[in-house]
Design an enzyme around this catalytic site. Structure first.
Site, short mmCIF file in Angstrom:
data_model
loop_
_atom_site.label_atom_id
_atom_site.label_comp_id
_atom_site.label_asym_id
_atom_site.label_seq_id
_atom_site.Cartn_x
_atom_site.Cartn_y
_atom_site.Cartn_z
N SER A 1 35.62 39.62 39.84
CA SER A 1 36.82 39.37 39.04
C SER A 1 36.69 38.08 38.24
CB SER A 1 38.02 39.26 39.98
OG SER A 1 39.14 38.70 39.31
N ASP B 1 49.07 30.88 38.15
CA ASP B 1 48.66 31.54 36.90
C ASP B 1 47.79 30.59 36.07
OD1 ASP B 1 51.61 33.54 36.24
OD2 ASP B 1 49.64 34.10 36.98
N ASN C 1 51.63 43.15 39.05
CA ASN C 1 50.95 43.01 37.76
C ASN C 1 51.87 43.38 36.58
OD1 ASN C 1 48.11 44.25 39.47
ND2 ASN C 1 48.44 42.14 38.89
N TYR D 1 42.08 35.16 48.08
CA TYR D 1 41.57 36.35 47.37
C TYR D 1 40.44 35.94 46.42
CZ TYR D 1 40.94 39.64 43.65
OH TYR D 1 40.36 40.46 42.73
N LYS E 1 36.05 36.65 46.32
CA LYS E 1 35.21 37.15 45.22
C LYS E 1 34.05 36.19 44.97
CE LYS E 1 37.41 40.92 44.50
NZ LYS E 1 36.77 42.18 44.92
N ASN F 1 45.74 51.54 50.43
CA ASN F 1 46.34 51.23 49.12
C ASN F 1 46.04 52.36 48.13
OD1 ASN F 1 47.71 49.79 47.18
ND2 ASN F 1 45.92 48.58 46.55
N ILE G 1 40.84 51.61 40.07
CA ILE G 1 39.59 51.57 39.32
C ILE G 1 38.57 52.52 39.96
CG2 ILE G 1 37.77 50.08 38.39
CD1 ILE G 1 39.79 47.74 38.65
N GLY H 1 41.31 54.53 44.91
CA GLY H 1 42.15 53.47 44.32
C GLY H 1 42.16 53.56 42.80
N PHE I 1 38.21 41.62 33.89
CA PHE I 1 39.33 40.81 33.41
C PHE I 1 40.60 41.54 33.84
CE2 PHE I 1 37.77 36.96 31.35
CZ PHE I 1 36.45 37.12 31.69
N ASN J 1 40.34 54.09 53.25
CA ASN J 1 41.22 54.14 54.45
C ASN J 1 42.67 54.42 54.05
OD1 ASN J 1 42.15 51.81 53.32
ND2 ASN J 1 41.64 50.46 55.06
C1 WQD Z 1 49.22 38.87 33.79
C2 WQD Z 1 50.19 37.94 33.08
C3 WQD Z 1 51.63 36.71 34.52
C4 WQD Z 1 53.95 40.06 36.03
C5 WQD Z 1 44.69 39.43 37.75
C6 WQD Z 1 44.68 40.73 38.45
C7 WQD Z 1 44.98 40.56 39.92
C8 WQD Z 1 44.06 39.56 40.55
C9 WQD Z 1 44.01 38.27 39.73
C10 WQD Z 1 42.08 41.04 40.15
C11 WQD Z 1 50.33 36.59 33.77
C12 WQD Z 1 52.43 37.65 33.63
C13 WQD Z 1 53.01 39.30 35.36
C14 WQD Z 1 55.33 39.93 35.70
C15 WQD Z 1 54.74 38.31 34.03
N1 WQD Z 1 42.78 40.10 40.85
N2 WQD Z 1 53.43 38.46 34.37
N3 WQD Z 1 55.68 39.06 34.70
O1 WQD Z 1 47.66 37.28 36.92
O2 WQD Z 1 45.81 37.93 35.38
O3 WQD Z 1 45.94 38.79 37.83
O4 WQD Z 1 43.74 38.59 38.35
O5 WQD Z 1 40.94 41.19 40.13
O6 WQD Z 1 44.87 41.83 40.54
O7 WQD Z 1 45.67 41.53 37.88
O8 WQD Z 1 47.40 39.68 36.07
O9 WQD Z 1 49.15 41.36 35.56
O10 WQD Z 1 49.51 39.75 37.51
O11 WQD Z 1 49.64 38.91 35.15
O12 WQD Z 1 55.11 37.53 33.14
O13 WQD Z 1 56.24 40.60 36.28
O14 WQD Z 1 51.48 38.54 33.08
O15 WQD Z 1 52.32 35.45 34.63
O16 WQD Z 1 50.47 35.59 32.78
P1 WQD Z 1 46.70 38.30 36.50
P2 WQD Z 1 48.97 39.99 36.14
#
Ligand code: WQD
Length: 346
Positions: free
Chosen positions: A127, A301, A202, A152, A156, A37, A14, A12, A181, A34
């Site tokens: 996380s 969010d 993401n 999810y 964790k 992903n 990371i 994967g 993070f 497996n």
């Molecule tokens: C970051 C910022 C979105 C997409 C993380 C991990 C995720 C999970 C939870 C990991 C946010 C904004 C995003 C887009 C946007 N577990 N955004 N438009 O939400 O911090 O999630 O923690 O351990 O795997 O990534 O990361 O990249 O989804 O979003 O505006 O099309 O970008 O609203 O503010 P997030 P993210």
């Protein structure tokens, strides 16, 4: 003492970057994945970087018998870095049982095998999501764990509790939970990187896919948050820095430097960046204007989350080295490579 390490989910995002850093440090790596992903082609990418082919065992860790058989076959595993888990927040709301089985059932199977061994070292992929919306920034490891906003996130939180409880009664087991993070970017060799399946959830892969024209336009999920520019703030950390932290954590346990047999560390840069700042970083490193629009907020969010990195810096002896621009540059280089994207110079 064996230096054979099991990396679950090692093909994967990371996981693969961590396998590279483990091999660079001389560890023998066995990957279990497996491929739900991940792509088996990542094996070539890893080997292209390190010149060493990891052992790869393809099976689903939800099969308890196969987990037992694995640990019988590889009875000299000296450490386990456990990445294999489902991680899509939205999917976890739709399909909680998949998350509880895959993220927690599997965890108990692996811990049962480690408890049987004389001594074992275990690194858990956790996380910052466990903090929910923390009350103050930067977030320290002592910040209260808040009620999870998704199954999810709950896996964790509960995963950390399971490990803590097992370590309490198993002195020969030592464990570290690493609270990531926002890992982003790709290996500078552009041999491995992020391979999101389908439409990226993401931010950074969505930005780079928009940059190559795979996506029409990025939607910024809300610009009316109580932050300087109205968009959410996160701590974006280069995936290679995250990978190196896993090696530092594993060595801490193998070399018996841990202060107790269950420890937790934040993995971040300590710097928060807003969505618009990430967009501007992409425009700076790529020289391209990004097509985006302001859209509705995304439910679930948090407004902001960035790490207090003192504990990892001073106790783990690890510090993120790359800047946001470095990480975005590596993500962009990777996207262009996998899409065979040719820059049009005018
Ligand atoms: C970051 C910022 C979105 C997409 C993380 C991990 C995720 C999970 C939870 C990991 C946010 C904004 C995003 C887009 C946007 N577990 N955004 N438009 O939400 O911090 O999630 O923690 O351990 O795997 O990534 O990361 O990249 O989804 O979003 O505006 O099309 O970008 O609203 O503010 P997030 P993210």
């Amino acid at each position: 003492m064996s230096n054979r390490i099991l990396v679950t989910g090692g093909l994967g995002f990371i996981g693969s970057h961590t396998v590279v850093e483990l091999q660079n440090e001389g560890f023998e790596v066995v990957i279990v994945d497996n491929l739900s992903n991940a792509d088996e082609g990542v094996m070539e990418g890893i080997t292209a970087i390190t010149g060493r082919l990891p052992v790869f065992e393809k099976f689903d860790l939800r099969d308890k018998d196969k987990v037992e058989a694995f640990f019988s076959k590889y009875d000299d595993i000296n450490g386990v870095i456990h990445f294999a888990a489902s991680k899509a927040v939205g999917e976890s709301v739709e399909n909680p049982l998949l998350y509880y089985e895959n993220n927690l059932g599997v965890l108990t199977y692996i811990l049962q095998e480690l408890v049987k061994k004389g001594s074992a070292h275990f690194i858990f992929s956790s996380s910052c999501t466990v903090y929910g919306q923390a009350d103050s920034m930067p977030i320290t490891e002592n910040a209260p764990v808040k009620p999870a906003e998704s199954p999810y996130g709950n896996t964790k939180q509960v995963g950390e509790e399971i490990i803590k409880d097992v370590c309490k009664v198993t002195p020969q087991l030592s464990a570290i939970a690493l609270r990531y993070f926002n890992p982003i970017g790709a290996h500078p060799s552009v041999e491995i990187g992020e391979l999101p399946i389908g439409v990226p959830q993401n931010l950074v892969p969505y930005i780079t896919q928009t940059g190559v024209g795979l996506r029409e336009q990025l939607s910024v999920f809300g610009d009316d948050y109580p932050t300087p520019d109205g968009t959410c703030i996160r701590d974006y950390i280069h995936v290679v820095d995250v990978a190196k932290a896993h090696v530092a954590a594993l060595k801490r346990l193998i070399e018996d430097k841990n202060e107790n047999n269950y420890e937790v560390f934040n993995l971040g840069t300590g710097k928060g960046s807003s969505v618009l700042e990430v967009i501007h970083s992409f425009e700076r490193v790529s020289g391209k204007k990004l097509n985006y629009r302001i859209a509705q907020r995304r439910s679930g969010d948090v407004v902001q989350a960035f790490a207090d990195t003192k504990k990892a810096n001073e106790i783990l002896g690890w510090k993120a080295q790359s800047t946001l621009d470095d990480a975005i540059q590596s993500a962009w280089d990777w996207e262009k490579k996998i899409r065979d994207y040719q820059e049009v110079s005018i």
